[in-house]
Design a protein around this motif. Structure first.
Motif, PDB file in Angstrom:
ATOM      1  N   ARG A 167      -2.982   3.255  -0.022  1.00 14.05           N
ATOM      2  CA  ARG A 167      -3.750   4.112  -0.945  1.00 14.05           C
ATOM      3  C   ARG A 167      -2.922   5.252  -1.533  1.00 14.05           C
ATOM      4  O   ARG A 167      -2.903   5.467  -2.743  1.00 14.05           O
ATOM      5  N   ARG A 168      -2.237   5.987  -0.684  1.00  9.08           N
ATOM      6  CA  ARG A 168      -1.470   7.156  -1.149  1.00  9.08           C
ATOM      7  C   ARG A 168      -0.438   6.748  -2.197  1.00  9.08           C
ATOM      8  O   ARG A 168      -0.271   7.406  -3.224  1.00  9.08           O
ATOM      9  N   HIS A 169       0.237   5.639  -1.953  1.00 11.17           N
ATOM     10  CA  HIS A 169       1.274   5.191  -2.886  1.00 11.17           C
ATOM     11  C   HIS A 169       0.663   4.661  -4.183  1.00 11.17           C
ATOM     12  O   HIS A 169       1.189   4.928  -5.262  1.00 11.17           O
ATOM     13  N   LEU A 170      -0.427   3.934  -4.064  1.00 15.35           N
ATOM     14  CA  LEU A 170      -1.062   3.413  -5.271  1.00 15.35           C
ATOM     15  C   LEU A 170      -1.568   4.541  -6.152  1.00 15.35           C
ATOM     16  O   LEU A 170      -1.391   4.517  -7.373  1.00 15.35           O
ATOM     17  N   ARG A 171      -2.183   5.507  -5.546  1.00 15.46           N
ATOM     18  CA  ARG A 171      -2.724   6.627  -6.342  1.00 15.46           C
ATOM     19  C   ARG A 171      -1.617   7.458  -6.969  1.00 15.46           C
ATOM     20  O   ARG A 171      -1.786   7.986  -8.063  1.00 15.46           O
ATOM     21  N   ALA A 172      -0.484   7.561  -6.285  1.00 16.78           N
ATOM     22  CA  ALA A 172       0.635   8.336  -6.817  1.00 16.78           C
ATOM     23  C   ALA A 172       1.486   7.520  -7.785  1.00 16.78           C
ATOM     24  O   ALA A 172       2.357   8.066  -8.459  1.00 16.78           O
ATOM     25  N   GLY A 173       1.247   6.203  -7.824  1.00 18.21           N
ATOM     26  CA  GLY A 173       2.046   5.344  -8.681  1.00 18.21           C
ATOM     27  C   GLY A 173       3.457   5.128  -8.144  1.00 18.21           C
ATOM     28  O   GLY A 173       4.371   4.830  -8.908  1.00 18.21           O
ATOM     29  N   THR A 174       3.625   5.283  -6.835  1.00 17.73           N
ATOM     30  CA  THR A 174       4.938   5.089  -6.225  1.00 17.73           C
ATOM     31  C   THR A 174       4.976   3.753  -5.488  1.00 17.73           C
ATOM     32  O   THR A 174       3.947   3.233  -5.061  1.00 17.73           O
ATOM     33  N   ALA A 175       6.174   3.242  -5.331  1.00 18.37           N
ATOM     34  CA  ALA A 175       6.343   1.959  -4.647  1.00 18.37           C
ATOM     35  C   ALA A 175       6.035   2.115  -3.164  1.00 18.37           C
ATOM     36  O   ALA A 175       6.300   3.167  -2.558  1.00 18.37           O
ATOM     37  N   LEU A 176       5.495   1.069  -2.597  1.00 16.21           N
ATOM     38  CA  LEU A 176       5.278   1.063  -1.149  1.00 16.21           C
ATOM     39  C   LEU A 176       6.635   1.025  -0.462  1.00 16.21           C
ATOM     40  O   LEU A 176       7.545   0.324  -0.913  1.00 16.21           O
ATOM     41  N   PRO A 177       6.784   1.760   0.637  1.00 18.32           N
ATOM     42  CA  PRO A 177       8.065   1.724   1.338  1.00 18.32           C
ATOM     43  C   PRO A 177       8.304   0.346   1.951  1.00 18.32           C
ATOM     44  O   PRO A 177       7.345  -0.383   2.257  1.00 18.32           O
ATOM     45  N   PRO A 178       9.547  -0.029   2.145  1.00 20.18           N
ATOM     46  CA  PRO A 178       9.857  -1.360   2.673  1.00 20.18           C
ATOM     47  C   PRO A 178       9.259  -1.619   4.056  1.00 20.18           C
ATOM     48  O   PRO A 178       9.039  -2.767   4.428  1.00 20.18           O
ATOM     49  N   HIS A 179       8.970  -0.576   4.781  1.00 24.09           N
ATOM     50  CA  HIS A 179       8.459  -0.730   6.149  1.00 24.09           C
ATOM     51  C   HIS A 179       6.930  -0.724   6.222  1.00 24.09           C
ATOM     52  O   HIS A 179       6.375  -0.746   7.313  1.00 24.09           O
ATOM     53  N   ALA A 180       6.243  -0.740   5.103  1.00 23.44           N
ATOM     54  CA  ALA A 180       4.782  -0.595   5.110  1.00 23.44           C
ATOM     55  C   ALA A 180       4.096  -1.713   5.882  1.00 23.44           C
ATOM     56  O   ALA A 180       3.163  -1.465   6.656  1.00 23.44           O
ATOM     57  N   GLU A 181       4.531  -2.964   5.682  1.00 21.96           N
ATOM     58  CA  GLU A 181       3.910  -4.067   6.413  1.00 21.96           C
ATOM     59  C   GLU A 181       4.150  -3.934   7.916  1.00 21.96           C
ATOM     60  O   GLU A 181       3.238  -4.147   8.714  1.00 21.96           O
ATOM     61  N   ASP A 182       5.385  -3.580   8.290  1.00 15.83           N
ATOM     62  CA  ASP A 182       5.698  -3.428   9.719  1.00 15.83           C
ATOM     63  C   ASP A 182       4.870  -2.317  10.353  1.00 15.83           C
ATOM     64  O   ASP A 182       4.337  -2.482  11.452  1.00 15.83           O
ATOM     65  N   LEU A 183       4.766  -1.205   9.652  1.00 13.15           N
ATOM     66  CA  LEU A 183       3.985  -0.078  10.166  1.00 13.15           C
ATOM     67  C   LEU A 183       2.515  -0.477  10.335  1.00 13.15           C
ATOM     68  O   LEU A 183       1.888  -0.169  11.357  1.00 13.15           O
ATOM     69  N   THR A 184       1.991  -1.168   9.350  1.00 14.00           N
ATOM     70  CA  THR A 184       0.598  -1.613   9.427  1.00 14.00           C
ATOM     71  C   THR A 184       0.395  -2.561  10.596  1.00 14.00           C
ATOM     72  O   THR A 184      -0.572  -2.432  11.353  1.00 14.00           O
ATOM     73  N   GLU A 185       1.299  -3.496  10.766  1.00  7.00           N
ATOM     74  CA  GLU A 185       1.184  -4.446  11.878  1.00  7.00           C
ATOM     75  C   GLU A 185       1.265  -3.729  13.226  1.00  7.00           C
ATOM     76  O   GLU A 185       0.481  -4.034  14.149  1.00  7.00           O
TER      77      GLU A 185
END
Length: 193
Positions: A167-185
């Motif tokens: 959410r934070r990245h989408l609202r800011a229009g910034t790319a998701l960090p490469p580790h987002a999937e790992d962090l979520t998992e």
């Protein structure tokens, strides 16, 4: 012989998604979509009887595309813990691959005039939502979620948490960090341990 249409429905809906992602549902009007693709307004009314139908189709096409993949992941693993981890990763990966659609999903059906949708549009929405809820309940049961608190934890791990990560990245229009999937998992694994 009739001339083939110059603008197909997907082109119009793609433009509507871009408008919704940049300006919210209020930016999706018949004239704005027509202008975005260079189509005459008659092309819009030929495919959508009015703005409410356009909004419903934009929302439903986006949600149905997401739900199709999400359901496949939720039900595609015999091991419920692996399925849960895959589902949480899927949310982030789908949002990464479809940023405009993901931004649109940060709104809700109500923002796309759900109260005035046709019976068919409402039925499609309810059917998809019920399928996802049923799959989440089945997965929750396989994970041992027998009471309301445990079911809430499953929903938090597989729905709310992954959306919070993006959410934070989408609202800011910034790319998701490469580790987002790992962090979520990792968070999902911790919540469901």
């Amino acid at each position: 012989m009739a001339r083939p249409p110059r603008f197909d429905t997907d082109q119009l809906l793609d433009a509507a998604v871009r408008l919704a992602a940049s300006g919210g549902p209020a930016g999706v009007t018949m004239s704005a979509v027509a202008q975005a693709v260079g189509a005459p307004s008659g092309s819009m009314y030929h495919r959508f009887p009015g703005r409410t139908a356009l909004l419903a189709e934009v929302w439903l096409r986006t949600v149905e595309r997401f739900q199709e993949g999400y359901l496949a992941v939720l039900t595609g693993e015999a091991d419920p813990h692996r399925a849960a981890r895959a589902a949480s990763r899927y949310v982030v990966a789908w949002c990464r691959e479809n940023p405009d659609e993901a931004t649109l999903l940060l709104y809700g059906a109500a923002d796309f005039d759900r109260a005035h949708w046709s019976e068919e549009h409402s039925r499609r929405s309810d059917t998809g939502n019920n399928q996802v809820l049923a799959a989440l309940l089945r997965l929750g049961e396989a994970l041992g979620a027998r009471d309301e608190q445990a079911r809430d934890r499953v929903a938090l791990a597989l729905v709310d948490l992954p959306l919070t990560v993006v959410r934070r990245h989408l609202r800011a229009g910034t790319a998701l960090p490469p580790h987002a999937e790992d962090l979520t998992e990792q968070c999902t694994t911790a919540l469901l341990a």
